[in-house]
Scaffold this motif. Sequence first.
Motif, short mmCIF file in Angstrom:
data_model
loop_
_atom_site.label_atom_id
_atom_site.label_comp_id
_atom_site.label_asym_id
_atom_site.label_seq_id
_atom_site.Cartn_x
_atom_site.Cartn_y
_atom_site.Cartn_z
N LEU A 27 0.83 -1.20 0.00
CA LEU A 27 0.00 0.00 0.00
C LEU A 27 0.87 1.26 0.00
CD1 LEU A 27 -2.78 1.35 0.21
CD2 LEU A 27 -2.65 1.07 2.69
N ALA A 28 1.94 1.24 0.81
CA ALA A 28 2.84 2.40 0.86
C ALA A 28 3.50 2.64 -0.49
CB ALA A 28 3.89 2.16 1.94
N LYS A 29 3.85 1.57 -1.18
CA LYS A 29 4.48 1.69 -2.50
C LYS A 29 3.51 2.30 -3.51
CE LYS A 29 6.89 -1.03 -6.00
NZ LYS A 29 7.34 -2.39 -6.41
N GLN A 30 2.24 1.87 -3.44
CA GLN A 30 1.23 2.41 -4.36
C GLN A 30 1.03 3.90 -4.13
OE1 GLN A 30 -2.19 -0.06 -3.59
NE2 GLN A 30 -1.62 -1.58 -5.14
N LEU A 31 1.00 4.30 -2.86
CA LEU A 31 0.83 5.71 -2.54
C LEU A 31 2.03 6.53 -3.01
CD1 LEU A 31 -0.71 5.41 1.04
CD2 LEU A 31 -1.90 6.09 -1.06
N ALA A 32 3.23 5.95 -2.85
CA ALA A 32 4.44 6.65 -3.28
C ALA A 32 4.46 6.84 -4.79
CB ALA A 32 5.67 5.88 -2.82
N GLU A 33 3.88 5.92 -5.53
CA GLU A 33 3.85 5.99 -6.99
C GLU A 33 2.66 6.80 -7.49
OE1 GLU A 33 3.80 1.95 -8.19
OE2 GLU A 33 5.94 1.60 -7.75
N GLY A 34 1.85 7.33 -6.55
CA GLY A 34 0.72 8.15 -6.94
C GLY A 34 -0.50 7.36 -7.36
N LYS A 35 -0.48 6.07 -7.10
CA LYS A 35 -1.63 5.24 -7.45
C LYS A 35 -2.66 5.28 -6.33
CE LYS A 35 1.13 1.98 -10.17
NZ LYS A 35 1.54 0.56 -10.32
N ILE A 36 -3.92 5.14 -6.70
CA ILE A 36 -5.01 5.14 -5.72
C ILE A 36 -5.35 3.69 -5.37
CG2 ILE A 36 -7.39 5.78 -5.24
CD1 ILE A 36 -7.05 8.08 -7.20
N PRO A 37 -5.11 3.29 -4.13
CA PRO A 37 -5.41 1.90 -3.76
C PRO A 37 -6.92 1.66 -3.67
CG PRO A 37 -4.74 3.14 -1.84
CD PRO A 37 -4.56 4.06 -3.01
N ILE A 42 -7.54 -0.01 2.02
CA ILE A 42 -7.34 1.06 3.00
C ILE A 42 -8.06 0.72 4.31
CG2 ILE A 42 -7.75 3.49 3.50
CD1 ILE A 42 -7.60 4.01 0.51
#
Length: 243
Positions: A27-37, A42
């Motif tokens: 989840l942290a990686k997705q947020l760092a890449e600007g992706k919406i989980p 969440i």
Amino acid sequence: MAAEILPEVKQKEQEEAAKKEEERMKLAKQLAEGKIPKLDEILDDSDEEPEPDAVIEIPLKKVKLVVGPGGEKIKLIEKKSKARLQIVKEEDELNRAFGSGPVKPVLPKPADTEEGPKMTKVMIFGNANQCEIAQRMIEEAIDNKEQKAKQRQKEYEKKRDAKARDRQLYHMRHTRDYETLELPIGASRVEVKAAYRKLAKLWHPDKHPDNQEEAKERFQKISKAYDSLMLTEEDARIEALAN
């Protein structure tokens, strides 16, 4: 008091914790890449305290019987039932422990009320069969102790009544001996000796030269009564019963 977790249960919890950590990293990686989980990624409620699969109430006074010395009994219940147990502690104990660092678990002190004994809850985690086995073993742990106490009381009362009957029969068999020595039934050995000395001196044939036949008969009767009460194995047995 929380039960010590079995190795297989602990391993399963560690695996689940590792899985959750992996999901957090993802989840942290997705947020760092600007992706919406996704929403369900969440709203992870896996950290919430799991609900017990069964809950039973036991008297606070009986908690030690379920836990056992050094927690041996509760470990045995968990091992045989394959369920996990947790005994609920009182809120005031949790408050005392809050902020004080690791503390040694303390069993709640019993405090009975007019409505009956104070109760505490035992939470059981497992499937239906595991919960049923654990509950049965908990009930047996409590009942067995009570049953043993009742059995000991019955045995004590049985022995006490048997002693009382034996003493009564003994005294009834020697009623004439007590009467001969002019003593009440159940007189002590000291009293028997004292009465014998007194009557033996009184009725010794040498003190009755004019009526030796009667004195001799009385003296022999007194001696026989004394022997019957003092010089038999039955006397030793009744003395033991009196203790």
